[in-house]
Scaffold this motif. Structure first.
Motif, PDB file in Angstrom:
ATOM      1  N   LEU A 394     -32.315  -9.387 -36.490  1.00  0.00           N
ATOM      2  CA  LEU A 394     -32.506  -8.195 -37.315  1.00  0.00           C
ATOM      3  C   LEU A 394     -33.970  -8.011 -37.696  1.00  0.00           C
ATOM      4  CD1 LEU A 394     -29.379  -8.508 -39.652  1.00  0.00           C
ATOM      5  CD2 LEU A 394     -29.748  -6.801 -37.863  1.00  0.00           C
ATOM      6  N   ALA A 395     -34.634  -9.106 -38.118  1.00  0.00           N
ATOM      7  CA  ALA A 395     -36.026  -8.991 -38.550  1.00  0.00           C
ATOM      8  C   ALA A 395     -36.937  -8.591 -37.397  1.00  0.00           C
ATOM      9  CB  ALA A 395     -36.485 -10.314 -39.156  1.00  0.00           C
ATOM     10  N   ALA A 396     -36.640  -9.033 -36.173  1.00  0.00           N
ATOM     11  CA  ALA A 396     -37.474  -8.702 -35.023  1.00  0.00           C
ATOM     12  C   ALA A 396     -37.110  -7.366 -34.408  1.00  0.00           C
ATOM     13  CB  ALA A 396     -37.344  -9.798 -33.967  1.00  0.00           C
ATOM     14  N   GLY A 397     -36.085  -6.712 -34.917  1.00  0.00           N
ATOM     15  CA  GLY A 397     -35.675  -5.427 -34.360  1.00  0.00           C
ATOM     16  C   GLY A 397     -34.794  -5.541 -33.147  1.00  0.00           C
ATOM     17  N   MET A 398     -34.374  -6.737 -32.785  1.00  0.00           N
ATOM     18  CA  MET A 398     -33.525  -6.950 -31.618  1.00  0.00           C
ATOM     19  C   MET A 398     -32.062  -6.868 -32.034  1.00  0.00           C
ATOM     20  SD  MET A 398     -35.667  -7.181 -29.211  1.00  0.00           S
ATOM     21  CE  MET A 398     -34.647  -7.746 -27.861  1.00  0.00           C
ATOM     22  N   ALA A 399     -31.658  -5.716 -32.496  1.00  0.00           N
ATOM     23  CA  ALA A 399     -30.272  -5.467 -32.908  1.00  0.00           C
ATOM     24  C   ALA A 399     -29.865  -4.103 -32.366  1.00  0.00           C
ATOM     25  CB  ALA A 399     -30.137  -5.518 -34.422  1.00  0.00           C
ATOM     26  N   GLY A 400     -28.592  -3.963 -32.091  1.00  0.00           N
ATOM     27  CA  GLY A 400     -28.117  -2.706 -31.505  1.00  0.00           C
ATOM     28  C   GLY A 400     -28.690  -2.482 -30.116  1.00  0.00           C
TER      29      GLY A 400
END
Length: 578
Positions: A394-400
């Protein structure tokens, strides 16, 4: 025409309202300006004089308290001396008190003079006024005490005869009272005879020679009543005089008692004037505004100086003391057996990169980076890069993420759409190779189907460099896979060879088999001004590569006084290697 007329009417109405507003302002200024100016002038004048008046009253009060404490002790000694002094000395002192009172009263100030002294801050005059009031009370007390002492001493010599005289006077009071009662009864009996009123009237006015014996008896009874009453009053007066004489010593002791109470009136008056000055200070709006500014200004300046000087001093301490210690510590080597087989899968970084997808591979990429995809490719959603690392994903933007698979070789165009200065590069890792990577730079990855990329986490809490750089965790991606990384103005992959130093803000990743350490930046001035970080990343002693972006992210350089909340957020992510 209608539009023209409406425009003209609006123009006239707007300027008429402006004229009315101007008239209101001018009229208000004409009638309100002078009172407001006078009020401001009075407040300003009072603001200049009230602090001095308050200080003068406070100083006068403190001096009066000191004077009263010392004077009370002197009065006790003087009272004891007067009690033992001879009568001649008492009379001499008694005659000197009235002239002394006249002199002391001259030191008392009137209302106007007292206010002027306070305005001028003349604490000497205010103290002299209060001291004069106390001295007047003390002199009057001394005079009364001397009078009581003289009277008491005069009565001591004839105390026994006074007691006998009082008994005789008391007997005379009782006898005169009985005489008065008997005369009253005779007069009442004469007034009860028949026709007593008319006969007394005739006898009192006509005075005939006969028939007025009862009237003459009535006059004698009334004369006896008056004589008895006068004798009774004389006896009572004599008793009171005797009692005063007998009580002279008691009066003398009462006059000498509680000398300290004589200071209370002036003490209360001085305190009241001080309270009045303090109320005036609180009511003055200029002082109300100026006082907290003056009181807090030194503290505010000290805080400002600390805020201005603390960052440069801390930076100097870190640069000249801590950084050399950290540079001498042994480096960190996460995976000594790493093969270091990493290569750039694309010719050069670009805004868009084609990613070849074979039937044996699957592509995981963030949705905003997808530029174009083949129609017959299978697309699905993968919510997290790794379910075992939810917070990091989530913090790295690797979600969805979008997961893309194809039944035949296809190409997916991936683009850096979120940042106009960002470019995309493809980094290919062979099996047995590992790359330490900050997930914030990762936009996607290409991995074999059924063989997800292995991601490991390595903590290094015991290294001084970890505490200085605030990076305690390292995230390692293991091959085989192809990583899609993004950097500003491009991403460069360099072989470490005999050693490379890279700006910490630009570092994206490095081979896990390299010896990683930190070195102090070259120029202190550049570090002090925030143009360079304190440390440069150093990679050496191994067959591997280091990966960095051409231009560090915007805002990565802190400046002289830091980056505030943004810097705190980046530091928190850096702790976990993100």
């Amino acid at each position: 025409m209608i539009q023209l007329g409406r425009t003209i009417l609006l123009w006239l109405a707007r300027h008429a309202l402006a004229l009315i507003l101007i008239l209101i302002i001018l009229i208000a200024g004409r009638y309100a300006w002078e009172p407001v100016r006078n009020w401001v002038r009075a407040q300003s004048t009072a603001a200049q004089s009230l602090p001095a008046a308050r200080a003068a009253h406070a100083d006068a009060r403190d001096r009066f308290e000191t004077y009263a404490a010392a004077r009370a002790q002197e009065i006790e000694l003087e009272t004891a001396r007067l009690a033992e002094a001879p009568a001649a000395a008492l009379r001499a002192r008694r005659s000197a008190i009235d002239p002394a009172l006249a002199e002391v009263r001259k030191e008392r100030l009137g209302g106007g003079a007292l206010a002027l002294a306070a305005t001028q801050g003349d604490s000497d005059a205010l103290f002299a006024h209060a001291r004069a009031g106390a001295e007047i009370a003390l002199l009057e007390r001394e005079r009364n005490y001397i009078d009581s002492l003289l009277a008491a001493r005069a009565s001591d010599s004839r105390r026994s005869s006074l007691a006998a005289q009082r008994q005789d006077a008391a007997r005379r009071v009782a006898a005169s009272h009985r005489q008065w009662l008997a005369a009253r009864d005779r007069a009442a009996a004469l007034n009860r005879r028949p026709l007593a009123g008319p006969r007394n009237f005739v006898c009192r006015n006509a005075r005939p020679g006969i028939g007025c014996d009862h009237y003459q008896a009535l006059r004698e009874a009334r004369a006896d009543m008056a004589s008895a009453l006068a004798a009774n009053r004389r006896a009572h007066a004599e008793i009171r005089a005797i009692d005063r004489s007998l009580g002279a010593m008691t009066a003398a002791r009462a006059a000498a008692a509680d000398a300290a109470a004589l200071f209370e009136a002036e003490r209360a008056a001085t305190a009241a004037r001080l309270q009045q000055a303090e109320r005036a200070l609180r009511a003055n709006w200029l002082i109300w505004i100026r006082r907290p500014i003056v009181e807090m200004l030194p503290t505010a300046l000290a805080i400002l100086a600390a805020a201005m000087l603390a960052p440069p001093l801390v930076k100097a301490f870190l640069y000249f003391v801590i950084a050399p210690l950290a540079a001498r510590r042994r480096p960190i080597r996460l995976l000594p057996g790493d093969r270091g087989e990493i290569a750039a899968a694309s010719a050069a970084p670009a805004v868009s990169q084609p990613v070849p997808v074979t039937p044996a591979d699957e592509l995981l990429v963030v949705p905003e980076a997808v530029q174009s995809t083949p129609h017959d490719a299978a697309k699905a959603t993968q919510w997290l890069l790794r379910t075992s690392m939810p917070l990091t994903s989530l913090a790295a933007g690797m979600a969805g993420l979008i997961r893309i698979r194809s039944r035949r070789p296809e190409t997916v165009l991936v683009s850096a759409t979120a940042d106009p200065l960002a470019e995309i590069a493809l980094v290919e890792m062979a099996a047995g190779s590992a790359l330490v990577l900050r997930p914030r730079a990762l936009r996607g990855l290409l991995q074999p189907i059924g063989r997800p990329v292995r991601i490991t986490r390595h903590w290094r809490l015991a290294h001084l460099s970890a505490w200085l750089t605030l990076q305690f965790r390292y995230i390692v991606f293991h091959g085989p896979c192809t990583l899609i990384v993004q950097g500003r103005r491009g991403v460069r992959l360099e072989r470490a060879a005999r050693g490379r130093g890279i700006n910490q803000a630009a570092t994206i990743g490095f081979s896990a088999g390299l010896a990683y350490s930190v070195r102090r930046s070259e120029a202190f001035g550049a570090y002090l001004l925030g143009r360079q970080d304190l440390f440069n990343d150093s990679f050496e002693d191994g067959d591997g590569f280091c990966l960095y972006e051409e231009m560090p992210r915007e805002g990565a350089r802190a400046g002289l006084w830091g980056r505030g909340l943004e810097g705190l957020g980046d530091a928190a992510l850096k702790v976990f290697g993100i």
